[in-house]
Design an enzyme around this catalytic site. Sequence first.
Site, PDB file in Angstrom:
ATOM      1  N   ALA A  34      37.222  35.215  33.242  1.00  0.00           N
ATOM      2  CA  ALA A  34      38.608  35.641  32.991  1.00  0.00           C
ATOM      3  C   ALA A  34      39.501  35.020  34.075  1.00  0.00           C
ATOM      4  O   ALA A  34      40.219  35.715  34.799  1.00  0.00           O
ATOM      5  CB  ALA A  34      38.728  37.164  32.956  1.00  0.00           C
TER       6      ALA A  34
ATOM      7  N   HIS B 118      41.964  32.267  40.965  1.00  0.00           N
ATOM      8  CA  HIS B 118      40.755  31.424  40.917  1.00  0.00           C
ATOM      9  C   HIS B 118      41.149  29.946  40.993  1.00  0.00           C
ATOM     10  O   HIS B 118      40.500  29.152  41.677  1.00  0.00           O
ATOM     11  CB  HIS B 118      39.994  31.632  39.600  1.00  0.00           C
ATOM     12  CG  HIS B 118      39.459  33.010  39.400  1.00  0.00           C
ATOM     13  ND1 HIS B 118      39.908  33.850  38.410  1.00  0.00           N
ATOM     14  CD2 HIS B 118      38.488  33.699  40.060  1.00  0.00           C
ATOM     15  CE1 HIS B 118      39.249  34.991  38.455  1.00  0.00           C
ATOM     16  NE2 HIS B 118      38.385  34.930  39.458  1.00  0.00           N
TER      17      HIS B 118
ATOM     18  N   GLY C 163      38.830  34.924  47.727  1.00  0.00           N
ATOM     19  CA  GLY C 163      40.236  35.280  47.867  1.00  0.00           C
ATOM     20  C   GLY C 163      40.422  36.444  48.836  1.00  0.00           C
ATOM     21  O   GLY C 163      39.588  37.354  48.906  1.00  0.00           O
TER      22      GLY C 163
END
Length: 251
Positions: A30, A35, A145
């Site tokens: 997803a 990303h 992240g």
Amino acid sequence: MKNISQIVELKIELRQFADLSVGFVPTMGALHQGHISLIERAKKENDIVVVSVFLNPTQFDNKNDLTNYPSSLKDDIVILEKLNVDYLFTPSYGEMYPDDFTYKIEETSFSKKLCGKSRKGHFSGMLTVVMKLLNIIKPVRAYFGEKDRQQLLLIRGMVDAFFMDIKIVASPTVRESNGLAMSSRNRRLSSDDKKNADLFPVLLKSKKSDSEIIDELNKSGFRTDYVETLDGIRYGAVFLSNIRLIDNVEI
Ligand code: PAF
């Protein structure tokens, strides 16, 4: 881009790059702009880039959360091909867990705080799958992240504790135009919830105390799991219509 789902096949492929730098971006699919920013950075800093898409069941403490987790492999592949990723790794549960999760990585201190208080076993499942992925791919650099800062710090700690020669690279949180941290889970928010969610990062950044922020969030339609400041970072986790959002800011 080659899409590989067998560990043996990926290892054989990667052997030819022993003298080059391999960068790795693990994901649960997803894919969103967060990303994409990790992958773009990995592309700049390495000769070869591997991205994994594996929805890791062992890090979900709640069955409904796993069942409802968004998945969009076809769209993900289009994004990854556009980014010129070299290898996509899409293993099955059986491939990743031949031991059926009888062996696990356990951190006994920081993983019990913040998200670890309410998501029992989450960090053990996450660290275990990251260890497995790093052992399979053996990258020079792996990218995570800062939105998942507790995860990032635990992975750094694991890599240090087990003397793993891998550089863990952290990238800043990417935000929607209203300030909401990008997350695959945001796809499940209604448009009203998405609009209202902007209060969460605004309050985390504010001068109010953690408990004042909790009160205000709870009065404004959020169900707060925690807001807590540790080592100059204010961490928070809330639910909006049962969708869990996390964020953190330096204060
Ligand atoms: O951050 C995630 O998407 C996951 O926790 C990770 C690192 C891919 C492990 O499953």
